[in-house]
Motif scaffolding. Sequence first.
Motif, PDB file in Angstrom:
ATOM      1  N   UNK A  14      -8.228   7.078  -5.468  1.00  0.00           N
ATOM      2  CA  UNK A  14      -9.671   7.336  -5.516  1.00  0.00           C
ATOM      3  C   UNK A  14     -10.509   6.129  -5.861  1.00  0.00           C
ATOM      4  N   UNK A  15      -9.983   5.244  -6.679  1.00  0.00           N
ATOM      5  CA  UNK A  15     -10.777   4.082  -7.101  1.00  0.00           C
ATOM      6  C   UNK A  15      -9.851   2.941  -7.514  1.00  0.00           C
ATOM      7  N   UNK A  16     -10.446   1.783  -7.731  1.00  0.00           N
ATOM      8  CA  UNK A  16      -9.677   0.642  -8.244  1.00  0.00           C
ATOM      9  C   UNK A  16      -8.578   0.189  -7.296  1.00  0.00           C
ATOM     10  N   UNK A  17      -7.450  -0.178  -7.879  1.00  0.00           N
ATOM     11  CA  UNK A  17      -6.342  -0.760  -7.110  1.00  0.00           C
ATOM     12  C   UNK A  17      -5.810   0.223  -6.065  1.00  0.00           C
ATOM     13  N   UNK A  18      -5.666   1.489  -6.431  1.00  0.00           N
ATOM     14  CA  UNK A  18      -5.136   2.487  -5.498  1.00  0.00           C
ATOM     15  C   UNK A  18      -6.026   2.646  -4.284  1.00  0.00           C
ATOM     16  N   UNK A  19      -7.329   2.637  -4.504  1.00  0.00           N
ATOM     17  CA  UNK A  19      -8.286   2.758  -3.396  1.00  0.00           C
ATOM     18  C   UNK A  19      -8.160   1.540  -2.478  1.00  0.00           C
ATOM     19  N   UNK A  20      -8.106   0.360  -3.070  1.00  0.00           N
ATOM     20  CA  UNK A  20      -8.009  -0.864  -2.255  1.00  0.00           C
ATOM     21  C   UNK A  20      -6.713  -0.869  -1.451  1.00  0.00           C
ATOM     22  N   UNK A  21      -5.642  -0.354  -2.039  1.00  0.00           N
ATOM     23  CA  UNK A  21      -4.374  -0.302  -1.301  1.00  0.00           C
ATOM     24  C   UNK A  21      -4.475   0.690  -0.142  1.00  0.00           C
ATOM     25  N   UNK A  22      -5.031   1.867  -0.398  1.00  0.00           N
ATOM     26  CA  UNK A  22      -5.173   2.864   0.685  1.00  0.00           C
ATOM     27  C   UNK A  22      -6.021   2.282   1.818  1.00  0.00           C
ATOM     28  N   UNK A  23      -7.122   1.595   1.475  1.00  0.00           N
ATOM     29  CA  UNK A  23      -7.987   1.009   2.517  1.00  0.00           C
ATOM     30  C   UNK A  23      -7.244  -0.083   3.286  1.00  0.00           C
ATOM     31  N   UNK A  24      -6.495  -0.913   2.575  1.00  0.00           N
ATOM     32  CA  UNK A  24      -5.760  -2.001   3.246  1.00  0.00           C
ATOM     33  C   UNK A  24      -4.668  -1.422   4.147  1.00  0.00           C
ATOM     34  N   UNK A  25      -3.999  -0.380   3.682  1.00  0.00           N
ATOM     35  CA  UNK A  25      -2.947   0.248   4.490  1.00  0.00           C
ATOM     36  C   UNK A  25      -3.545   0.842   5.777  1.00  0.00           C
ATOM     37  N   UNK A  26      -4.718   1.459   5.657  1.00  0.00           N
ATOM     38  CA  UNK A  26      -5.379   2.010   6.851  1.00  0.00           C
ATOM     39  C   UNK A  26      -5.733   0.876   7.818  1.00  0.00           C
ATOM     40  N   UNK A  27      -6.292  -0.214   7.280  1.00  0.00           N
ATOM     41  CA  UNK A  27      -6.649  -1.364   8.145  1.00  0.00           C
ATOM     42  C   UNK A  27      -5.435  -1.929   8.858  1.00  0.00           C
ATOM     43  N   UNK A  28      -4.274  -1.866   8.185  1.00  0.00           N
ATOM     44  CA  UNK A  28      -3.050  -2.447   8.754  1.00  0.00           C
ATOM     45  C   UNK A  28      -2.271  -1.452   9.608  1.00  0.00           C
ATOM     46  N   UNK A  29      -2.893  -0.291   9.901  1.00  0.00           N
ATOM     47  CA  UNK A  29      -2.337   0.604  10.904  1.00  0.00           C
ATOM     48  C   UNK A  29      -1.404   1.683  10.383  1.00  0.00           C
ATOM     49  N   UNK A  30      -1.289   1.824   9.062  1.00  0.00           N
ATOM     50  CA  UNK A  30      -0.414   2.878   8.522  1.00  0.00           C
ATOM     51  C   UNK A  30      -1.092   4.245   8.656  1.00  0.00           C
ATOM     52  N   UNK A  31      -0.276   5.283   8.706  1.00  0.00           N
ATOM     53  CA  UNK A  31      -0.758   6.662   8.580  1.00  0.00           C
ATOM     54  C   UNK A  31      -0.712   6.964   7.084  1.00  0.00           C
ATOM     55  N   UNK A  32      -1.886   7.188   6.488  1.00  0.00           N
ATOM     56  CA  UNK A  32      -1.974   7.207   5.022  1.00  0.00           C
ATOM     57  C   UNK A  32      -2.268   8.606   4.478  1.00  0.00           C
TER      58      UNK A  32
END
Length: 241
Positions: A14-32
């Motif tokens: 939802x926020x902080x490091x976890x949010x940034x990781x989820x956003x980066x994973x989406x940008x890199x083509x993962x199904x999140x």
Amino acid sequence: MRLKGKTAFVTAAGQGIGRAIAEAYLREGATVTATDLKADLLEGLDGATCFALDVTDKDAVTEAIRNAAPDVLVNCAGFVHGGTILDATDADFDFAFTLNVRSQFHTMQAVLPGMIERGGGSIVNIASVAGSIVAAPNRCIYGASKAAVIGLTKSVALDFVTKGVRVNCICPGTVDSPSLHDRLRAMGDYDEARRAFEARQPMGRIGTAEEIAHLAVYLGSDESAFTTGQAHVIDGGWAVG
Ligand code: NAD
């Protein structure tokens, strides 16, 4: 697209490091699959499957992870208890270990059988540089819990290294996040506390959640295929001394 074709499951997205990781994973083509205790914080994670998940609820965690069957599991949920050992109660200790350690114990128990069956996977646990790498003032329970995360990571990595499952942890230094600002405010003089927290890093600044996410992309992807059981420090030089 460094994570194309991979499915990823992120806690505390939802926020902080976890949010940034989820956003980066989406940008890199993962199904999140992005989860958090507070579902409203997951708004805006377009393209991810989002739902509320309390990582201290073993049954809910087990069901959600078995259904998602991820190639990459990111264990990000955690809480910072402030104070020395003399300020801490049994309830504080139990809460911190339940949220910071036991939750990762349960998510890994849930994800491992499927990963083994599918021929492998990558688990990324969020620990901290504060704990067994450096001691931080007033972080007795937090440091002990994050040291336990490093131990858990190494142990699971060793036991499943021949099954294609890699387990690493990330040990961030001070990182800008909503809860960091809460901690700075709680210290009384926000500006003075911020200067002290910046000074812990020889680089003279606080890290960003995106900088941590870059490392999480590497560890989740096949680029890190020869890496397991490691505590990856990313701390602006704090641990250099
Ligand atoms: P944060 O503390 O601002 O946010 C934490 C998130 O966790 C929130 O979205 C919250 O709703 C969620 N959460 C809380 N309890 C939960 C539960 N029971 N189940 C599921 N989600 C829950 O974010 P942060 O500061 O980026 O911290 C994320 C992780 O990084 C934590 O494990 C923390 O210990 C670790 N870490 C942070 C720093 C830092 O300086 N920010 C440094 C080292 C390690």
